[in-house]
Design a protein around this motif. Structure first.
Motif, PDB file in Angstrom:
ATOM      1  N   VAL A 128     118.822 -11.935 -16.347  1.00  0.00           N
ATOM      2  CA  VAL A 128     117.992 -11.463 -15.358  1.00  0.00           C
ATOM      3  C   VAL A 128     117.140 -10.303 -15.904  1.00  0.00           C
ATOM      4  CG1 VAL A 128     117.788 -10.451 -12.999  1.00  0.00           C
ATOM      5  CG2 VAL A 128     119.419 -12.065 -13.521  1.00  0.00           C
ATOM      6  N   LEU A 129     117.686  -9.284 -16.583  1.00  0.00           N
ATOM      7  CA  LEU A 129     117.142  -8.227 -17.274  1.00  0.00           C
ATOM      8  C   LEU A 129     116.068  -8.788 -18.264  1.00  0.00           C
ATOM      9  CD1 LEU A 129     120.073  -5.568 -17.365  1.00  0.00           C
ATOM     10  CD2 LEU A 129     118.418  -5.753 -15.473  1.00  0.00           C
ATOM     11  N   HIS A 130     116.505  -9.656 -19.092  1.00  0.00           N
ATOM     12  CA  HIS A 130     115.640 -10.039 -20.214  1.00  0.00           C
ATOM     13  C   HIS A 130     114.395 -10.932 -19.734  1.00  0.00           C
ATOM     14  CE1 HIS A 130     114.310 -12.620 -23.725  1.00  0.00           C
ATOM     15  NE2 HIS A 130     114.852 -11.762 -24.327  1.00  0.00           N
ATOM     16  N   GLU A 131     114.694 -11.736 -18.676  1.00  0.00           N
ATOM     17  CA  GLU A 131     113.545 -12.619 -18.231  1.00  0.00           C
ATOM     18  C   GLU A 131     112.454 -11.642 -17.506  1.00  0.00           C
ATOM     19  OE1 GLU A 131     115.493 -15.376 -15.611  1.00  0.00           O
ATOM     20  OE2 GLU A 131     116.325 -16.450 -17.344  1.00  0.00           O
ATOM     21  N   ALA A 132     112.959 -10.490 -17.177  1.00  0.00           N
ATOM     22  CA  ALA A 132     111.904  -9.293 -16.016  1.00  0.00           C
ATOM     23  C   ALA A 132     111.278  -8.517 -17.381  1.00  0.00           C
ATOM     24  CB  ALA A 132     112.800  -8.461 -15.375  1.00  0.00           C
ATOM     25  N   GLY A 133     111.464  -8.900 -18.676  1.00  0.00           N
ATOM     26  CA  GLY A 133     110.769  -8.248 -19.912  1.00  0.00           C
ATOM     27  C   GLY A 133     111.476  -7.033 -20.475  1.00  0.00           C
TER      28      GLY A 133
END
Length: 511
Positions: free
Chosen positions: A40-45
């Motif tokens: 989730v954190l990675h996909e948010a950048g």
């Protein structure tokens, strides 16, 4: 050294339990949920070096957030959930947090903070809704459970408790290793020095936004042990948790020892604490008499360390060695202790000065505060850093702390250390809690004043005041005794028991 190893080997083993509810999380659950949150954190950048802020009471979800950050090369900033919305917003903004995870229990503050922090790319709330936040549970359910091939090691970036001023962010360098490798010196130390392993059951009664509870729980997970967490410290409740969960290791601060010792004998003796192999204490110097009474009660299983949020060094002492040198906080197990005068010159054994730790490299900076970073460093050696404490080394290299430099009382040109007076009164039968500060004095510059929270049944007044002053004079030099005693209903302490003397001084200044 991270939960994934134990999720594969012992998936159903309990990683953590919350005492008050009985809720638990297994290693398999901790692994999967932290992986999903990492996605989730990675996909948010978010990328290595970014910051995830956590605003929550002691909650098992906090460990999922911690490990999601640690396995993603991110900094985890656990924020004191007792702060006001403005104070929390200051930390979120100062840290540069790109994600904020909050519990439903902190919905009001979290919502206000989010409105003040437009730079947040992720806002998640667990255990219930928070206005402006996505559901933590729904977000994780939609994310991949497959770990990333590249999992760089992250680190805690915590803010000091602010006992002497505004909280300071402590930013260590990120370790250049993967999460499966040793990336935190504390993890190695708790295994080698404190005997933490897969069979450890570790009790933590303190709030996770402080460095020791958060990092020690992470270290226990890195070794495959089980954490037993309390929402908040309770003297009798801690003894019951030790008995019910067969706790092997626990960590306290001296104030917690005092509260347990103040329990009636019948209550203390009604609990079986024989499973305890090690009772660790830190955060403040422990009065000699308090420690002696704890050893008489629990046996020689106490281990003390001196360290700080900054992680710049550590000393350690066990009960047997301490018995020969009561009052010491031990010898260095991380870094080298140096005692220096205000001019930076190193002092010989027995002389009181500023306590520095020498490391191979500078171990931290205060985030966004180069002046405070410089103040923590030795005048000639950047890699010698201090936490602001003063003390001395004996001829065998054992460190004795005198007090914090900022708390020293200068009366008539003589240095007086409040800790010594507080230690003398710690177990006085009429004293529930005590703090000592210097107050302005037209003749002496400063004079010693004690603030006493009377014990139940004690009658505050002139008679008790004189009894307390006489008691101090019977135990230490008369010139150190308080000139006056002020009786109060409570003293400002953090949840870990640290006195917030700044607040006490401010309160006195308004009188």
């Amino acid at each position: 050294m991270y939960p994934g190893k134990y999720a594969a080997e012992t998936p159903d083993k309990v990683a953590a339990t919350l005492v008050e509810t009985g809720e638990s999380v297994t290693y398999a659950q901790l692994e999967e949920r932290s992986v999903r949150l990492a996605h989730v954190l990675h996909e948010a950048g978010l990328r290595p070096g970014d910051v995830v802020a956590l605003l929550s009471e002691n909650n098992l979800r906090a460990f999922e957030v911690y490990w999601a950050a640690i396995r993603s090369g991110l900094y985890i900033t656990a924020v004191n959930h007792n702060l006001s919305a403005d104070e929390v917003a200051y930390i979120v903004e100062d840290s540069g947090a790109r994600a904020l995870v909050a519990s439903h229990g902190k919905a009001e503050v979290a919502g206000a903070v989010a409105a003040k922090a437009p730079g947040l790319a992720v806002r998640l709330a667990y255990d219930g809704p928070v206005e402006g936040f996505a559901s933590y549970e729904d977000s994780l359910a939609a994310a991949s459970p497959e770990p990333f091939a590249d999992q760089p090691h992250g680190a805690p970036m915590l803010y000091s408790s602010g006992t002497t001023g505004r909280p300071k962010g402590v930013r260590p360098p990120l370790p250049p290793v993967q999460v499966s490798e040793l990336g935190d010196a504390l993890v190695g130390l708790v295994g080698k020095v404190f005997g933490v392993g897969a069979d450890t059951v570790y009790l933590t009664p303190a709030p996770l936004y402080h460095a020791a509870p958060l990092r020690w729980c992470g270290a226990v997970h890195a070794h495959g042990g089980s954490v037993v967490m309390m929402r908040k410290f309770d003297a009798e409740g801690s003894l019951k948790a030790i008995e019910d969960h067969r706790v092997t290791h626990a960590q306290f601060v001296p104030t917690m020892f005092v509260r347990m010792l103040q329990l009636p004998d019948l209550v203390r003796q009604s609990f079986d604490v024989s499973s305890l192999r090690l009772a660790v204490h830190a955060a403040a110097p422990c009065p000699v008499e308090v420690k002696q009474k704890m050893i008489e009660w629990w046996g020689p299983i106490l281990a003390e360390y001196y360290a700080g949020t900054e992680g710049n060094g550590m000393t350690m002492i066990d009960s047997e060695v301490w018995a020969a040198k009561p009052g010491t906080v031990g010898r260095a197990v991380l870094g080298t202790v140096r005692i220096c005068g205000d001019d930076g010159a190193e002092l010989p054994a027995g002389q009181i000065g500023n306590v520095y730790f020498e490391r191979e490299q500078t171990p931290f900076v205060y985030h966004n505060d180069p002046e405070k970073t410089r103040e923590s460093q030795h005048p000639q050696h950047d890699n010698w850093t201090t936490l602001g404490d003063i003390g001395y080394l004996d001829e065998d290299g054992f460190l004795f702390l005198t007090d914090r430099k900022s708390f020293t009382i200068i009366s008539g040109g003589v240095n007086i250390y409040p800790q010594e007076i507080e230690n003398a009164l710690a177990l006085h039968p009429s004293v529930h809690d005590v703090a000592v500060i210097g107050v302005p004095d037209p003749e002496m510059g400063e004079s010693v004043r004690a603030f006493v929270h009377p014990a139940e049944g004690a009658t505050p007044g002139p008679e008790l005041e004189q009894e307390i002053i006489a008691f101090v004079k019977s135990r230490i030099a008369s010139f150190k005794a308080p000139r006056a005693v002020e009786f109060v209903g409570s003293l400002p302490r953090t949840e870990t028991g640290k006195l917030v003397k700044r607040e006490l001084k401010e309160r006195y200044a308004k009188v």
